[in-house]
Design a protein around this motif. Structure first.
Motif, short mmCIF file in Angstrom:
data_model
loop_
_atom_site.label_atom_id
_atom_site.label_comp_id
_atom_site.label_asym_id
_atom_site.label_seq_id
_atom_site.Cartn_x
_atom_site.Cartn_y
_atom_site.Cartn_z
N GLU A 1 -0.65 6.08 5.10
CA GLU A 1 -0.36 4.64 5.24
C GLU A 1 -0.20 3.92 3.91
O GLU A 1 0.68 3.06 3.76
N ALA A 2 -1.02 4.24 2.92
CA ALA A 2 -0.95 3.53 1.64
C ALA A 2 0.40 3.75 0.96
O ALA A 2 1.01 2.80 0.43
N LYS B 1 3.19 1.95 2.79
CA LYS B 1 3.21 0.53 2.43
C LYS B 1 4.01 0.31 1.15
O LYS B 1 4.82 -0.63 1.06
N GLU B 2 3.83 1.20 0.16
CA GLU B 2 4.60 1.11 -1.08
C GLU B 2 6.09 1.31 -0.82
O GLU B 2 6.93 0.60 -1.38
#
Length: 251
Positions: free
Chosen positions: A159-160, A163-164
């Protein structure tokens, strides 16, 4: 922007199920158990006889890494030409250098062979050295879609990074971020709530269909030892429909 549900399939039965469930687009391959390989041209023709749903073909000559020999790249170019004539709308491609960077030089003939069709960078991005840099390079090369789990075993674990990548998409007006790996209706619902820009998802929706064989000789595997020969993976139209509803729901 339009929401997109892509379903990866490796058989006519799965293609029918995906279309019945509401898929916007198919990723056609063979050997999903091996992560997906280049599909059969005849299978694409079978699908084209029944449906005009957009189909992108995965171009992967073997299982394993994405460091390809010149001979493998030549094979992929020849296969792109055949699949284009059979009705492919686009291609899902990618290759890396030994140092884990997008191999722009090796990609040139493949991009030329696929010119004028839709282009997805496949999950080579997820094993590249820097997924954000790889995304930017894909944008510069003309890809319209990047399939990714966020450089993780599943999209929720990535997920991180997703997001980027979504932020890069919006900043560059770049390729669509097509979220894959472990996608189902529940995952779509959760990620859309946590990542408001998420609007494109890739799934297989597989279920196990019992073999019709009554006589079953055990202990003679046709592939990897321990592989179950008596259950066939096939797309479940109900799983696709549930994902469709989750993607279309207002949140």
């Amino acid at each position: 922007m339009k929401r997109l549900l892509e379903v990866c399939v490796d058989s006519l039965a799965s293609a029918r199920a995906a279309i019945q469930g509401g898929a916007d687009r198919l990723e056609l391959c063979s050997a999903l158990l091996a992560g997906g390989l280049t599909p059969y041209t005849a299978l694409l023709r079978q699908i084209r006889q029944e449906s005009s749903v957009p189909v992108r073909c995965l171009m992967r000559p073997r299982a394993g890494d994405f460091l390809y020999t010149p001979e493998e790249m030549d094979l992929l170019c020849r296969q792109v030409e055949e699949l284009r004539l059979a009705g492919a709308d686009g291609f899902v491609i990618g290759c890396l250098t030994p140092d884990g960077e997008l191999d722009r030089r090796a990609l040139e003939p493949l991009l030329k062979a696929a010119e004028g069709t839709g282009l997805t960078l496949h999950r080579a991005i997820d094993v590249s050295r820097d997924p954000v840099t790889t995304y930017r390079e894909a944008a510069a090369l003309g890809f319209d879609t990047v399939l990714t789990s966020g450089a993780a075993a599943s999209c929720e674990a990535g997920e991180a990074v997703l997001k980027e990548l979504l932020a890069e998409r919006d900043r560059l007006n770049g390729p669509e971020v097509l979220i894959g790996a472990g996608v189902n209706a529940g995952v779509i619902d959760r990620l859309r709530r946590r990542l408001p820009g998420a609007r494109a998802f890739h799934m297989s929706g597989k279920t196990l269909r019992e073999s019709g064989m009554r006589f079953r000789r055990e202990g003679v595997p046709m592939g990897l030892p321990g592989l179950d020969e008596w259950h066939i993976q096939q797309t479940d139209p109900g799983a696709v429909r549930a994902a469709r509803d989750a993607l279309d729901a207002e949140i």
